[in-house]
Design a protein around this motif. Structure first.
Motif, short mmCIF file in Angstrom:
data_model
loop_
_atom_site.label_atom_id
_atom_site.label_comp_id
_atom_site.label_asym_id
_atom_site.label_seq_id
_atom_site.Cartn_x
_atom_site.Cartn_y
_atom_site.Cartn_z
N LEU A 1 38.55 41.28 46.56
CA LEU A 1 37.18 40.74 46.70
C LEU A 1 36.92 39.63 45.54
CD1 LEU A 1 34.61 43.74 47.41
CD2 LEU A 1 35.27 41.68 48.74
N LEU A 2 37.71 40.04 44.34
CA LEU A 2 37.53 39.36 43.29
C LEU A 2 38.55 38.08 43.36
CD1 LEU A 2 35.85 38.67 40.60
CD2 LEU A 2 37.61 40.34 39.35
N GLU A 3 39.61 38.35 43.77
CA GLU A 3 40.36 37.30 44.13
C GLU A 3 40.00 36.51 45.00
OE1 GLU A 3 44.88 37.27 45.97
OE2 GLU A 3 44.75 38.42 44.06
N ARG A 4 39.38 36.74 46.06
CA ARG A 4 38.67 35.65 46.94
C ARG A 4 37.64 34.60 46.35
NH1 ARG A 4 37.51 39.75 51.95
NH2 ARG A 4 39.47 39.78 53.13
N GLU A 5 37.10 35.49 45.54
CA GLU A 5 35.69 34.72 44.71
C GLU A 5 36.21 33.80 43.78
OE1 GLU A 5 32.25 33.48 43.92
OE2 GLU A 5 32.42 35.25 45.34
N LEU A 6 37.27 34.12 43.12
CA LEU A 6 37.96 33.16 42.06
C LEU A 6 38.81 32.19 42.66
CD1 LEU A 6 38.83 36.02 39.42
CD2 LEU A 6 37.26 34.22 39.12
N THR A 7 39.48 32.40 43.77
CA THR A 7 40.33 31.32 44.41
C THR A 7 39.28 30.32 45.21
OG1 THR A 7 41.89 32.98 44.74
CG2 THR A 7 42.03 30.94 46.12
N GLY A 8 38.13 30.72 45.83
CA GLY A 8 37.43 29.88 46.31
C GLY A 8 36.57 29.16 45.60
N ARG A 9 36.45 29.28 44.40
CA ARG A 9 35.56 28.45 43.41
C ARG A 9 36.65 27.66 42.52
NH1 ARG A 9 31.73 32.55 40.06
NH2 ARG A 9 31.68 30.44 38.92
N GLY A 10 37.96 27.79 42.77
CA GLY A 10 38.91 27.04 42.17
C GLY A 10 39.06 27.60 40.72
N LEU A 11 38.95 28.61 40.33
CA LEU A 11 39.20 29.27 38.96
C LEU A 11 40.32 30.08 38.88
CD1 LEU A 11 35.58 30.82 38.49
CD2 LEU A 11 36.32 28.80 37.58
N LEU A 12 41.26 30.29 40.14
CA LEU A 12 42.27 31.20 39.98
C LEU A 12 43.09 30.44 40.91
CD1 LEU A 12 43.56 33.98 38.96
CD2 LEU A 12 42.80 34.86 41.30
N ASP A 13 44.44 29.94 40.32
CA ASP A 13 45.46 29.38 41.31
C ASP A 13 46.72 30.26 41.34
OD1 ASP A 13 46.84 29.38 38.81
OD2 ASP A 13 46.37 27.07 38.49
N GLU A 14 47.60 29.98 42.14
CA GLU A 14 48.85 30.82 42.40
C GLU A 14 49.51 31.36 40.88
OE1 GLU A 14 52.91 30.70 44.98
OE2 GLU A 14 51.17 29.33 45.68
N ASP A 15 49.64 30.22 40.06
CA ASP A 15 50.38 30.72 38.77
C ASP A 15 49.45 31.67 38.16
OD1 ASP A 15 52.27 28.49 39.22
OD2 ASP A 15 51.24 27.12 38.09
N ALA A 16 48.03 31.57 38.12
CA ALA A 16 47.53 32.67 37.46
C ALA A 16 47.56 33.94 37.98
CB ALA A 16 45.90 32.25 37.31
N VAL A 17 47.56 34.08 39.34
CA VAL A 17 47.87 35.27 40.05
C VAL A 17 49.15 35.76 39.64
CG1 VAL A 17 48.19 36.23 42.38
CG2 VAL A 17 46.46 34.71 41.90
N THR A 18 50.23 34.96 39.60
CA THR A 18 51.63 35.53 39.45
C THR A 18 51.74 36.03 37.82
OG1 THR A 18 52.53 33.83 40.97
CG2 THR A 18 53.78 34.61 39.04
N ALA A 19 51.11 35.21 37.14
CA ALA A 19 51.02 35.70 35.78
C ALA A 19 50.48 37.36 35.36
CB ALA A 19 50.24 34.60 34.82
N ALA A 20 49.11 37.18 36.27
CA ALA A 20 48.63 38.54 36.27
C ALA A 20 49.25 39.83 36.71
CB ALA A 20 47.10 38.50 36.95
N ARG A 21 50.06 39.47 37.82
CA ARG A 21 50.85 40.48 38.38
C ARG A 21 52.04 40.80 37.58
NH1 ARG A 21 50.64 38.09 44.60
NH2 ARG A 21 48.63 38.76 45.02
N GLU A 22 52.50 39.74 36.83
CA GLU A 22 53.85 40.00 35.95
C GLU A 22 53.51 40.91 34.69
OE1 GLU A 22 55.36 35.93 34.96
OE2 GLU A 22 56.51 35.63 36.69
N ASP A 23 52.29 40.44 34.13
CA ASP A 23 51.84 41.27 33.03
C ASP A 23 51.67 42.71 33.56
OD1 ASP A 23 50.51 41.49 30.40
OD2 ASP A 23 48.72 42.12 31.85
N ALA A 24 51.09 42.96 34.59
CA ALA A 24 50.82 44.36 35.24
C ALA A 24 52.26 45.02 35.29
CB ALA A 24 50.28 44.23 36.49
N GLU A 25 53.30 44.21 35.79
CA GLU A 25 54.70 44.67 35.98
C GLU A 25 55.31 45.00 34.60
OE1 GLU A 25 56.52 45.89 38.65
OE2 GLU A 25 54.88 45.08 40.03
N THR A 26 55.15 44.20 33.68
CA THR A 26 55.62 44.63 32.41
C THR A 26 54.96 45.99 31.68
OG1 THR A 26 55.83 42.27 31.83
CG2 THR A 26 55.73 43.78 29.93
#
Length: 378
Positions: A301-326
């Protein structure tokens, strides 16, 4: 002759027993859960807050999956996953000030971690290594409560004591829908309302108390409606909408801090995983039931909102997931190390002054361990 016996003495007349002490209308929750994401209200939300919530949700989801995996590897005895409920967990932790207290239930490990407790220490109780695993006073986080709703009166007591002392402290107590059927729930809300204690009750209504559906627990219009009977406001919110949750919880925490008294918040959410790793959820719900909630996933839900408003791009999504993996890799590495335990810790931190029975048992165990060591040295 007492003052009250004197002629013309003032005798306050109590209201009739049937007459409500407060107007119930302002206490009633909304007819539908409050939402922000996907509505006009989302455009007014702080973008930085939304991005922070998103990063924490991604970490929280990975924390849940990693902890669940650790149970399958034998590194955890049990894990009550909060997958699907991460918005409740994260929002509850983020709205509190450092001086406030969090009172979690057994499913709220993620909220404990989001509050700043070391992830391994937060899992120590579920591993069976220690009484709690972390210092409650250092983090202002009460021990994880396995008995249902017993943490709620404790939260009220702490909040009431803080108010008497003049401390600017709010307690936030978390409980599941099953906990609302316990006597401790009633006692806590009743005392909190009478004392106007600065405490917030967050009910995570995930639909089931293990295998018991909500309809078999209560006939109330909603769990939030229960607040009215105690004389406090009830709030109903979409428990998968992180922005709505943060807004509502921040509002009621502020209300409590300013002397407005307690509030009961019902967050309507869904437990995507089984009750614990020992539960077979297919016995009481179908895959179709779960699938219907996947499109309302809090991370999605939050990812859709942020992406739709141009606040979240693919690089930011990747960075969040990499931080979670660490985070998950570090948790996995540390949990895979054998714990260093001392059997004598069984008798530590139970009583300030050990009872005669504990002293006797401690001496007996010490003697048995000494005898075992001597036998091994031969």
């Amino acid at each position: 002759m007492t003052v009250m016996e004197q002629r013309g003495a003032y005798r306050p007349a109590p209201p009739p027993a049937w007459q409500p002490r407060t107007d119930p209308a302002p206490l009633l929750p909304d007819a539908e859960p409050y939402r922000v994401l996907g509505t006009e209200a989302a455009t007014k939300a702080d973008p930085e807050l939304l991005l922070r919530l998103y990063a924490q949700l991604v970490r929280g989801r990975r924390y849940n999956t990693q902890a669940t995996a650790l149970t399958k590897q034998g590194r955890l005895a049990v894990y009550p996953s909060s997958t699907g409920q991460e918005a409740c967990e994260i929002a509850a932790a983020l709205v509190l000030q450092d001086r406030d207290w969090l009172f979690p239930s057994y499913r709220d490990t993620l909220a404990v971690v989001a509050r700043g407790v070391d992830p391994v220490e937060a899992l120590t109780l579920l591993r069976g290594d220690w009484h709690t695993g972390y210092d409650p006073y250092a983090h202002r986080v009460a021990p994880l409560s396995t008995p249902l709703a017993t943490q709620l009166p404790h939260a009220v007591g702490l909040a009431h004591a803080a108010r008497l002392k003049g401390d600017d402290v709010v307690a936030l107590a978390m409980v599941g829908d099953g906990g609302t059927s316990e006597g401790d729930f009633h006692e806590a809300l009743n005392f909190a309302a009478v004392w106007r204690a600065p405490v917030v009750f967050l009910v995570q209504n995930n639909g089931f108390a293990i295998s018991v559906p909500l309809a078999k627990q209560t006939a109330a219009p909603s769990l939030a409606h229960k607040a009215v009977g105690y004389g406090m406001p009830g709030r109903l919110v979409d428990g998968n909408d992180a922005a709505a949750l943060h807004e509502v919880l921040a509002d009621v925490v502020r209300h409590a801090r300013e002397g407005g008294g307690p509030t009961l918040v019902e967050a309507v959410t869904y437990r995507m995983d089984a009750h614990t790793n020992a539960d077979d959820a297919t016995r009481y719900r179908t895959d179709a039931d779960v699938a219907a909630w996947r499109d309302h996933d809090p991370v999605l839900l939050l990812e859709r909102e942020l992406t739709g408003r141009g606040l979240l791009d693919e690089d930011a999504v990747t960075a969040a997931r990499e931080d979670a993996e660490t985070m998950a890799a570090e948790l996995r590495d540390r949990m895979n190390r054998d714990a260093e335990t001392d059997p004598m810790d069984l008798f530590a931190h139970v009583y300030a002054e050990p009872t005669p029975q504990l002293r006797e048992q401690r001496a007996l165990l010490r003697a048995e361990l000494a005898a075992e060591r001597e036998g091994g040295d031969r």
